[in-house]
Design an enzyme around this catalytic site. Structure first.
Site, PDB file in Angstrom:
ATOM      1  N   GLU A 274      57.523  67.517  71.232  1.00  0.00           N
ATOM      2  CA  GLU A 274      56.586  66.390  71.069  1.00  0.00           C
ATOM      3  C   GLU A 274      55.938  66.026  72.402  1.00  0.00           C
ATOM      4  O   GLU A 274      56.081  64.907  72.894  1.00  0.00           O
ATOM      5  CB  GLU A 274      57.336  65.158  70.541  1.00  0.00           C
ATOM      6  N   ARG A 313      48.818  51.055  83.714  1.00  0.00           N
ATOM      7  CA  ARG A 313      49.952  51.796  84.278  1.00  0.00           C
ATOM      8  C   ARG A 313      50.320  51.381  85.711  1.00  0.00           C
ATOM      9  O   ARG A 313      51.500  51.218  86.014  1.00  0.00           O
ATOM     10  CB  ARG A 313      49.705  53.310  84.192  1.00  0.00           C
ATOM     11  N   TYR A 317      54.033  50.182  85.767  1.00  0.00           N
ATOM     12  CA  TYR A 317      55.009  51.180  86.247  1.00  0.00           C
ATOM     13  C   TYR A 317      54.818  51.534  87.723  1.00  0.00           C
ATOM     14  O   TYR A 317      55.369  52.548  88.177  1.00  0.00           O
ATOM     15  CB  TYR A 317      54.879  52.484  85.446  1.00  0.00           C
ATOM     16  N   CYS A 345      42.481  37.750  87.007  1.00  0.00           N
ATOM     17  CA  CYS A 345      43.092  36.703  87.839  1.00  0.00           C
ATOM     18  C   CYS A 345      44.598  36.864  87.955  1.00  0.00           C
ATOM     19  O   CYS A 345      45.361  35.985  87.540  1.00  0.00           O
ATOM     20  CB  CYS A 345      42.759  35.342  87.242  1.00  0.00           C
ATOM     21  N   GLU A 346      45.037  38.009  88.413  1.00  0.00           N
ATOM     22  CA  GLU A 346      46.462  38.248  88.681  1.00  0.00           C
ATOM     23  C   GLU A 346      46.538  39.203  89.859  1.00  0.00           C
ATOM     24  O   GLU A 346      45.777  40.172  89.902  1.00  0.00           O
ATOM     25  CB  GLU A 346      47.145  38.953  87.492  1.00  0.00           C
ATOM     26  N   TYR A 374      48.235  57.461  78.105  1.00  0.00           N
ATOM     27  CA  TYR A 374      48.655  56.065  78.222  1.00  0.00           C
ATOM     28  C   TYR A 374      47.634  55.235  79.020  1.00  0.00           C
ATOM     29  O   TYR A 374      47.999  54.346  79.778  1.00  0.00           O
ATOM     30  CB  TYR A 374      50.064  55.984  78.831  1.00  0.00           C
TER      31      TYR A 374
END
Ligand code: LLP
Length: 423
Positions: A274, A313, A317, A345-346, A374
């Site tokens: 997979e 991502r 991560y 705003c982060e 992803y």
């Protein structure tokens, strides 16, 4: 190897300059290369040549139907983890007999839909799920082709958020409990038990953990057979990593396939793989424009028009996606370090910290590489930002395979409750 390279000073997907696509669809956007998808699929397939193995592309990595259809035409089946992904796989032309349904929380409705479609296999992850599957299948007068997903308690040695094969992870059935549950499954009228499944994590950068998991799977297969139970199929999941940065050393599909043969070859089982990321990761880039170059006392910030909602991502991560300008830098260009950030705003809305970049100015465009897996599938509309378009290139042509989903589309689905609606 991928098919994103400079031609006459312009970064191209195959033969199409990305700046040309930008002038048609605007930025930001995702762009996928058909030739790269094909190349990676073939490399994986050839690696397993001679083994009884079927490749079911993990749709979660990139579920655009153009991507699934491209792979389906090369012979790929699909690994899906929701009713929605199953619908996509079917819409893209994957034969039901090539679809595997995995996931810890399949609902009764999803299980029913899978039975209705007559898919190849359901991977069961718990005792209560086995019972529901048995019930649903029996009510339909069928026996569900089922494999039990094993939790082998093996550390995949990858980012903790994408580790799935440790005892404390929510996935699969504790390996020590499998013999008992497998025997129960074999006796259930609604279950046609086929074999075992395992998936220990994603972006594995070494073969050791795969080897440990496969060895446990082999041992378990022998134990079950020793109890007189049939084990026809082994589903080995996905997880093989890919290089994100130029120096990354990752085992090749051929080395991975060699390990599979060594560990599981003698069992006479039908194998399923997979793969997700290894097929689509390097087949996609995300293109964005520089809005401002902001100099502060401590840093230079390159503020771009893509953000963590488009590609989460790095925020989730700490992943590194190589950043390249669409216009090829001159050989003598000085690079200087900058942070590449989005407008959200982060502080977590940061794509890269202190990376060397050639001179950039407002309006210049850059690409974040290795964004095919992803990327778009994990996007959101946070800060009421549109979902960005996806474009697929083939040779010298391209097609918009998902249009921009803008704020008007979002507003059209919202409404005021009666008590706030002044008419
Ligand atoms: N099979 C199962 C049962 C899975 O859970 C997964 C991925 C795959 C196959 C495909 O794994 P791959 O070959 O792509 O490693 N969002 C994260 C990755 C999550 C992976 C989840 N499961 C990321 O961006 O790194």
């Amino acid at each position: 190897m991928d098919h994103f390279a400079y031609r006459n000073g312009r970064l191209c997907a195959e033969e199409v300059p990305l700046s040309g696509i930008a002038s048609e669809v605007g930025t930001p956007f995702y762009c996928y290369s058909t030739a790269t998808l094909e190349r990676h699929y073939h490399a994986f397939e050839e690696a397993f040549h001679g083994q009884k193995a079927s490749i079911c592309y993990a749709v979660k990595a990139n579920s655009n139907i153009a991507v699934i259809a491209t792979l389906a035409r090369l012979g790929a089946g699909a690994d899906v983890v929701s009713g929605g992904e199953m619908k996509r796989a079917l819409a893209a032309g994957v034969a039901p007999g090539r679809i595997i349904f995995s996931g810890v929380g399949k609902t009764r409705d999803e299980i029913s839909a899978a039975m209705q479609a007559s898919i190849f296999q359901i991977n069961v992850e718990s005792e209560p799920e086995l019972e529901v599957l048995n019930e649903v299948a029996e009510a339909r007068g069928v026996a569900a082709p089922t494999s039990l997903r094993v939790n082998p308690d093996v550390d995949a040695n990858t980012h903790r958020k994408i580790t799935t094969g440790k005892g404390e992870n929510k996935f699969g059935v504790d390996i020590n409990r499998v013999p008992e549950l497998y025997a129960r499954a074999a006796a259930m009228p609604g279950i046609d038990v086929k074999g075992l499944a395992v998936h220990i994590g994603s972006q594995l950068e070494e073969l050791g953990p795969f080897g440990a998991a496969f060895a446990k799977l082999r041992e378990l297969t022998e134990v079950l057979r020793g109890q007189g139970l049939d084990v026809e199929r082994l589903d080995l999941g996905g997880g093989l990593g890919i290089p994100y940065a130029p120096g990354d050393k990752i085992p090749t599909p051929a080395q991975y396939a060699g390990l599979v043969k060594e560990e599981l070859g003698g069992l006479g089982c039908e194998l399923t793989l997979e793969p997700g990321r290894v097929i689509v990761g390097n087949a996609g880039v995300m293109v964005c424009s520089v809005i401002y170059v902001k100099e502060s006392a401590a840093r230079t910030f390159v503020v771009v028009d893509a953000a963590m909602n488009d590609l989460i991502r790095p925020a989730l991560y700490n992943s590194d996606h190589a950043i390249v300008p669409l216009e090829e830098p001159y050989a003598g260009d000085q690079t200087s370090n900058a942070d590449v950030v989005g407008p959200i705003c982060e502080s977590g809305d940061t794509f890269a910290v202190q990376v060397p970049l050639p001179p950039l100015a407002a309006g210049d465009m850059i690409a974040l590489r290795t964004a095919g897996a992803y990327g778009s599938v994990m996007s959101s509309t946070y800060n009421s930002r549109p979902l960005i378009p996806e474009v697929m290139v083939r040779g010298d042509g391209f097609s918009v395979v998902r249009e921009r989903i803008g704020v008007d589309d979002m507003l059209a689905r919202e409404s005021l409750p009666g008590w706030l609606d002044d008419g």
